[in-house]
Design an enzyme around this catalytic site. Structure first.
Site, mmCIF file in Angstrom:
data_model
loop_
_atom_site.group_PDB
_atom_site.id
_atom_site.type_symbol
_atom_site.label_atom_id
_atom_site.label_comp_id
_atom_site.label_asym_id
_atom_site.label_seq_id
_atom_site.Cartn_x
_atom_site.Cartn_y
_atom_site.Cartn_z
ATOM 1 N N ARG A 1 1.200 -13.840 8.428
ATOM 2 C CA ARG A 1 2.488 -13.176 8.249
ATOM 3 C C ARG A 1 2.977 -12.513 9.545
ATOM 4 N NH1 ARG A 1 5.421 -15.306 5.261
ATOM 5 N NH2 ARG A 1 6.771 -13.480 5.405
ATOM 6 N N ILE A 2 2.109 -11.804 10.238
ATOM 7 C CA ILE A 2 2.539 -11.115 11.452
ATOM 8 C C ILE A 2 2.738 -12.098 12.597
ATOM 9 C CG2 ILE A 2 1.926 -9.373 13.175
ATOM 10 C CD1 ILE A 2 2.785 -8.259 10.448
ATOM 11 N N SER B 1 -0.894 0.214 13.134
ATOM 12 C CA SER B 1 -0.579 -0.509 11.897
ATOM 13 C C SER B 1 0.889 -0.312 11.574
ATOM 14 C CB SER B 1 -1.429 0.017 10.735
ATOM 15 O OG SER B 1 -1.050 1.358 10.421
ATOM 16 N N CYS B 2 1.394 -1.096 10.641
ATOM 17 C CA CYS B 2 2.800 -0.958 10.254
ATOM 18 C C CYS B 2 3.075 0.430 9.686
ATOM 19 C CB CYS B 2 3.185 -2.046 9.259
ATOM 20 S SG CYS B 2 2.183 -2.064 7.739
ATOM 21 N N THR B 3 2.137 0.970 8.911
ATOM 22 C CA THR B 3 2.362 2.275 8.290
ATOM 23 C C THR B 3 2.240 3.408 9.305
ATOM 24 O OG1 THR B 3 0.048 2.238 7.549
ATOM 25 C CG2 THR B 3 1.728 1.572 5.956
ATOM 26 N N ARG C 1 -0.588 -0.730 -3.928
ATOM 27 C CA ARG C 1 0.145 -1.992 -3.752
ATOM 28 C C ARG C 1 0.990 -2.234 -4.999
ATOM 29 N NH1 ARG C 1 -3.391 -5.392 -0.580
ATOM 30 N NH2 ARG C 1 -4.040 -4.137 1.232
ATOM 31 N N ASN D 1 7.351 -3.831 6.538
ATOM 32 C CA ASN D 1 6.000 -3.805 7.089
ATOM 33 C C ASN D 1 5.644 -5.061 7.888
ATOM 34 O OD1 ASN D 1 6.039 -4.019 3.900
ATOM 35 N ND2 ASN D 1 4.589 -5.568 4.636
ATOM 36 N N LYS E 1 -6.549 3.828 5.922
ATOM 37 C CA LYS E 1 -7.014 4.657 7.039
ATOM 38 C C LYS E 1 -5.830 5.251 7.796
ATOM 39 C CE LYS E 1 -11.321 2.055 7.560
ATOM 40 N NZ LYS E 1 -12.170 1.230 8.464
#
Length: 371
Positions: free
Chosen positions: A12-13, A154-156, A236, A318, A214
């Site tokens: 996906r990325i 990370s995206c978050t 999720r 994301n 994390k």
């Protein structure tokens, strides 16, 4: 200067990175010249061209003799399962974007370097001995160009850190909690199936599923002052893209909703333009699909309790937002390294012109090779 990029892991990325490069017309700045992916080349080409989340690729995509052809570019497709076998020397790679989600250690980065890459950026949190963990827009200017082993976090983390950093500078955050409401991912089954995490044995489309995160550690790595000051949980949900972040913080003085929103709106128009967004439109998650920003504040959902307890709703794509930040970081890092190389070359030439001793000249040339 056109930066030569390799992608290791074309999920996906990885696919979002390629698409963002072409959609944003950045091919003169950066070129993806090789992709290492174990999947069949025909499947790689198909999933590049047709995407259930982001739609059809905006340019023709063709496959010819293990070359992925996009516009006027040929991208080599290779299939190696061992990092030591990767052909980065052959393709003169400046930066590897490791998008496998598997690797992240110093030894993994060294394997990429030994294979011929100059620098490695992991598209996920890496081990603590990483040269730098970068949230573009917040700490990328701390890079020197000497780094070889970098994590894009990370995206978050990219979503939360700009918001937390902005509010802390204005209102002095004491502590906080975060709930990540994340779209389903490809480590979840369509119907119940075996998984080491028993919650992730359950069908992704049928439940809201708690998972480990994390994120708090990721925030601490970028903003060390918040060590042990944040906690995070994650669930999720049955959507395929876009994440909502429920952020609660305690600040050191009484504030109003208007003050919080005005602060974030100003950041979205100034120092964090194109990184942090702000809206008061009545939008839902799908409206943020394919949004290139790292985070978008929904100002209508800001709340303040008892003067200093603040709650915010923050959106991010994301996939797409994070892919854009990986490209931003790659471009910034490679240009820093090139500037250093040119400065070193000019220094050696200047010393040659002044008749410096061969011994000192050789030492400087050795340093230039390291850079």
């Amino acid at each position: 200067m056109s930066i030569r990029i390799a992608i290791n892991g074309y999920g996906r990325i990885g696919r979002s990175v390629v698409r963002a490069l072409y959609e944003n017309n950045r091919q003169d700045e950066m070129k993806v010249v090789v992709i290492n992916e174990l999947a069949e080349p025909s499947a790689i080409a198909h999933l590049t061209q047709y995407d259930s989340t982001h739609g059809r690729f905006p340019f023709p995509v063709n496959l010819q003799n293990n070359l992925l052809k996009i516009k006027n570019d040929d991208i080599h497709l290779v299939r190696f399962s061992e990092l030591a076998d990767l052909p980065w020397h052959e393709h003169d790679i400046d930066i590897v974007l490791d998008c496998t989600g598997i690797y992240g250690s110093r030894a993994d980065a060294d394997a990429h370097i030994a294979a011929g890459a100059k620098k490695v950026i992991f598209s996920h949190p890496a081990d603590p001995d990483v040269d730098a963990t970068v949230v573009y827009g917040i700490n990328h200017q701390q890079l020197t160009g000497d780094e070889t082993f970098i994590s894009g976090a990370s995206c978050t983390t990219n979503c939360m850190v700009p918001v937390i950093d902005t509010l802390d500078k204005h209102f002095a955050i004491k502590c906080g909690t975060i709930t990540t409401i994340h779209s389903a991912m490809n480590d979840q089954p369509v119907i119940d199936a075996y998984h080491s995490d028993l919650r992730r044995t359950r069908a992704a489309s049928q439940s809201i599923i708690p998972v480990d995160t994390k994120l708090a550690a990721g925030i601490e790595r970028i903003l060390p002052k918040f060590a042990n000051k944040f906690e995070a949980i994650a669930v999720r949900v049955p959507t395929i893209n876009v994440t909502a972040m429920d952020l609660s913080i305690t600040v050191s003085k009484d504030v109003t909703i208007q003050e919080i929103n005005d602060c974030l709106l100003k950041a979205s128009e100034t120092n964090l333009k194109d990184i942090l967004g702000y809206t008061e439109a009545p939008l839902v998650s799908i409206d943020f699909n394919h949004d290139p920003r790292s985070c978008i504040i929904d100002g209508t959902q800001t709340r303040v309790s008892d003067g200093n307890l603040v709650k915010l709703l923050v959106w991010c794509d994301n996939e797409w937002g994070f892919a854009n930040r990986l490209l931003d970081t790659s471009f910034y890092l490679a240009n820093l390294a090139e500037q250093k190389r040119l400065q070193s070359t000019e220094t050696v030439k200047s010393l040659e012109d002044t008749g410096i001793s061969n011994e000192i000249k050789d030492e400087l040339q050795d340093r230039r090779k390291i850079i």
